[in-house]
Design an enzyme around this catalytic site. Structure first.
Site, mmCIF file in Angstrom:
data_model
loop_
_atom_site.group_PDB
_atom_site.id
_atom_site.type_symbol
_atom_site.label_atom_id
_atom_site.label_comp_id
_atom_site.label_asym_id
_atom_site.label_seq_id
_atom_site.Cartn_x
_atom_site.Cartn_y
_atom_site.Cartn_z
ATOM 1 N N GLY A 18 0.819 -1.211 0.000
ATOM 2 C CA GLY A 18 0.000 0.000 0.000
ATOM 3 C C GLY A 18 0.847 1.252 0.000
ATOM 4 N N ASP A 67 -9.802 10.320 9.718
ATOM 5 C CA ASP A 67 -9.683 9.896 8.320
ATOM 6 C C ASP A 67 -10.416 8.561 8.109
ATOM 7 O OD1 ASP A 67 -8.951 10.237 5.696
ATOM 8 O OD2 ASP A 67 -6.925 9.450 5.941
ATOM 9 N N LYS A 127 4.839 0.245 8.276
ATOM 10 C CA LYS A 127 4.555 1.529 7.652
ATOM 11 C C LYS A 127 5.786 2.427 7.746
ATOM 12 C CE LYS A 127 1.344 5.437 7.700
ATOM 13 N NZ LYS A 127 0.138 6.012 8.311
ATOM 14 N N GLY A 185 2.830 7.684 3.724
ATOM 15 C CA GLY A 185 3.984 6.798 3.585
ATOM 16 C C GLY A 185 3.657 5.539 2.816
ATOM 17 N N THR A 186 4.572 4.574 2.889
ATOM 18 C CA THR A 186 4.469 3.303 2.173
ATOM 19 C C THR A 186 4.364 2.167 3.182
ATOM 20 O OG1 THR A 186 5.838 4.210 0.405
ATOM 21 C CG2 THR A 186 5.570 1.829 0.443
ATOM 22 N N VAL A 187 3.534 1.171 2.864
ATOM 23 C CA VAL A 187 3.329 0.027 3.757
ATOM 24 C C VAL A 187 3.900 -1.221 3.094
ATOM 25 C CG1 VAL A 187 1.664 -1.349 5.038
ATOM 26 C CG2 VAL A 187 1.244 1.087 4.679
#
Length: 756
Positions: A427, A546, A449, A432-434
């Site tokens: 993801g 969110d 993460k 950020g990036t997971v």
């Protein structure tokens, strides 16, 4: 006489190369260089006894020969044929027929080079042909090598074709143009400007050339065209060839074999088998058609395998000396042996080598220590600036928390993610990036993460949130396992949920599953319960900020897990609202929060209302495929619910199976409408939402609870009355047009506002 000659050759061996290349070609002019005065013979046996081994400057090895009995007669359809006969009239070697001059014969790879004449065509300025010559080549038992030879055309406005008919019919060719005249051509390049080249088909035995004029636009100086086949390694185009090229010949490489059968077939008939040298090897024709074979000397030998004494041992010690400097090389037949010799010189060499090795190893070790020390200092620096000491102090005060919130090292997470291999990315988001990772030693799957940025002013808040999330123990909230603070940006480690996001199952085309109404209701109830827990039971309370379908994960049993607390805020107990920078995702964002910058728990309620509408309709939160007034799902949903009659049209068709489903969906739609009220005070709390969804879920699980009951049905019909709906929903004119022009996928916005 023969022995005297061989002795003379052996005396000359140290002064001369073993194999003389008798074919020298001028790279630029195309004409062969003058032949050497003396043909130097190799050290091994060349020709049969009492047979001539040279013709002019050409060395003629058996199976080739210049007189009958000195060459190998190959059987053909007309009996024995003299394909290997070299006609040596006036010391000029020619193949059988007397018109193909031979310049080199190779035993090792079965090649022979001949000279082939150039075909020419000349035209007047009007484009009419006025002269020229076309030559044809036929080589019968030989084949034109298609790997090395190229059909080459030189000229302007010229199309030349090459045609063959023996063994196989073929026609190919290429065009050479030079609209800019001679100046447009480039020396050394045959790319179609002044010169072009093309390959020949495999296995051809003959060719002839023809010309065609393409147009009359060429320079008046270039009125003649040339075409020929040439070994590409022995010709280099020059722009002067366009003007001066008459009467030349070029080398063509031919392939030859002996016999008319395969190696296996030839070995059965020992009387005609050509590989007579001891231990010589046999190789079938490269054309794979069973028409001939070649012979080679055994490994470690060189010479002529077609003669009984033709292969001689190679002195590997003299040619390459494969042994170590401290060893003595002893040549053996076809091989060698290395003998270790100990001397003072070798002792010195060993000592110097050992010293150099120690120096290199020592320098490398020191460099490694310095690099490691630098890396440790850098990790300590990151650990401090990311609040590591603050978190460690908090963990020391709470033993339960210390067991829950694990501090991972940088090496732990690098190993878990194979050094953050991109194939492990599951993801990407605004924060950020997971990555998917596997922790040692229990092989536990986790989601790691990696944030994009690290805000030093928020470190204390980040540590506080890590502690709070570590204490959250709710089945429908993704569990925070720990973090790593030794990197430039903090890394968070969560439990791994393996069935994608809720958005994947609502909108994805490749998930392959459709959520039933019972599953949708179950998921909605679980999300509501988790958010209600964050608002009411967590200490201190947490506003997610969110809530959206991409932040809801599903496990293999379709249990919902609320994830991604990157935008979440902790609410002090004495504050009902907090002033902050506006942040969230368009389509889900609370309009009251957007305008006032005051974040409350009811902001999550509004986002959850959009999520309920998304579950019911299957529509994205923002879509530019809908009319402008309906691009926001919230506005589109409320408008459809308010009219009453439009309600059934927006429900996903796969959710409706029975009449009771429709009634339950309408009740959830009413709940979503209440959550989407513009004024936060008029929205229900998440606790109320969760209780109502749990009640509906219980009705689904235990249908006998409301069997034969009409009161709920009547109440629902009353609530769906247009006037009642209008009062329940309230005004929705809060400016949905402001989102036009933004993407629906995950639009993050930060707007600076004045803190109160």
């Amino acid at each position: 006489m023969y022995n005297i000659r061989m002795m003379f050759v052996w005396l000359l061996l140290p002064l001369l190369p073993q194999i003389t290349i008798n074919f020298v070609q001028s790279a630029t002019s195309g004409a062969p260089a003058p032949a050497p005065v003396l043909a130097v013979l190799p050290a091994y046996e060349i020709a049969k006894p009492n047979c001539r081994s040279t013709c002019g400057s050409l060395v003629v090895p058996y199976p080739f020969g210049t007189t009958k009995g000195c060459y190998l007669e190959k059987k053909g359809s007309l009996g024995k044929m003299d394909y290997f006969f070299i006609n040596c009239t006036d010391d000029t070697p020619n193949l059988r027929g007397g018109n193909l001059q031979v310049h080199n014969i190779s035993l090792d790879d079965g090649h022979v080079h001949i000279l082939s004449k150039v075909s020419r065509a000349c035209y007047n300025e009007s484009g009419y042909r006025i002269g020229g010559k076309q030559y044809r080549l036929q080589v019968a038992n030989f084949r034109v090598n298609s790997a090395r030879n190229k059909f080459t055309v030189i000229g302007c406005s010229t199309l030349a074709l090459i045609t063959g008919s023996l063994d196989r019919n073929y026609t190919t060719g290429c065009a050479s143009l030079c609209d800019g005249g001679v100046e447009s051509s480039e020396t050394g390049t045959c790319s179609g400007i002044g010169c072009c080249q093309t390959s020949l088909p495999k296995g051809t035995r003959d060719f002839k050339v023809s010309f065609q004029r393409v147009n009359n636009s060429a320079s008046a100086k270039i009125l003649c065209s040339s075409a020929f086949v040439v070994d590409q390694d022995l010709y280099n185009f020059s722009s002067t060839d366009l003007i001066e090229f008459d009467g030349k010949s070029f080398p063509v490489m031919l392939d030859w074999t002996v016999g008319k059968e395969t190696c296996a077939m030839a070995m059965k008939n020992k009387s005609s088998y050509a590989c007579v040298a001891p231990d010589s090897t046999c190789t079938d024709s490269a054309y794979g058609d069973g028409t001939g074979y070649r012979c080679n000397c055994p490994s470690g030998f060189q010479g002529n395998p077609y003669l009984i004494n033709g292969c001689i041992d190679i002195d590997l010690c003299a040619t390459s000396n494969p042994c170590q400097p401290t060893q003595t090389c002893i040549n053996l037949p076809g091989s060698y042996r290395c003998k270790t010799s100990r001397s003072a010189a070798s002792g010195i060499a060993i000592g110097v080598s050992t010293s150099l090795l120690i120096l290199v190893v020592g320098s490398t070790w020191i460099y490694w220590l310095l690099a490691k020390r630098k890396h440790i200092k850098q990790k300590d620096k990151f650990f401090a600036q990311n609040g590591g000491f603050m978190l460690r102090e908090e963990l020391s005060k709470d033993s339960d928390l210390a067991e829950t919130a694990r501090l991972f090292t940088e090496e732990d997470l690098k190993k878990a993610t194979s050094n953050y291999d991109e194939t492990g990315i599951i993801g990407r988001g605004g924060y950020g990036t997971v990555y998917k990772g596997v922790l040692s030693p229990n092989n536990r799957a986790v989601a790691i993460k990696k944030s994009k940025l690290s805000d030093q002013s928020q470190i204390s808040q980040f540590i506080n949130e890590v502690i709070i999330l570590s204490r959250i123990n709710h089945i429908n909230v993704v569990k925070l396992i720990g973090c790593c603070l030794e990197t430039e940006v903090p890394l968070l480690v969560y439990e791994f949920v393996n069935n994608g996001t809720l958005s994947d199952h609502i909108h994805g085309k490749d998930v392959g599953t459709f959520l039933s109404w019972e599953s949708c209701l179950q998921i909605a109830a679980e999300i509501a319960g988790a958010v209600a827990y964050l608002h009411s039971a967590a200490s201190p309370p947490i506003i997610h900020r969110d809530i959206k379908s991409t932040n809801i994960l599903l496990d293999e049993n379709f249990m919902a897990k609320v994830a991604d607390f990157g935008a979440s805020k902790v609410v002090p107990r004495d504050h009902a609202e907090i002033a902050t920078l506006v942040q969230g995702t368009f389509g889900y964002m609370d309009p009251e929060y957007f305008h006032s910058s005051e974040l409350t728990e009811k902001s999550d309620v509004y986002s959850f209302g959009v999520l309920l509408a998304e579950l019911i309709t299957g529509e994205p939160a923002v879509s530019f495929d809908r009319p402008e007034k309906d691009r926001s799902l919230a506005a589109y949903f409320i408008s459809s619910v308010r009219t009453g009659n439009g309600m059934p049209s927006i429900i996903q068709k796969n959710l409706v199976h029975e009449e009771k489903n429709i009634q339950q969906i309408k009740q959830v739609a009413m709940l979503a409408a209440r959550c989407l009220k513009v004024t936060g005070d008029k929205r229900p709390s998440m606790k109320e939402v969760a209780m109502e969804l749990e009640g509906l879920k219980t009705m689904v699980e235990h249908p006998w609870v409301d069997k034969d009951s009409t009161s709920d049905h009547n109440e629902t019909e009353y609530l769906l009355n247009e006037s009642v709906l209008s009062d329940a929903i309230g005004s929705t004119s809060f400016g949905f047009s402001s989102i036009v022009g933004f993407d629906n996928t995950s639009i993050e916005m930060t707007r600076k506002v004045q803190f109160r």
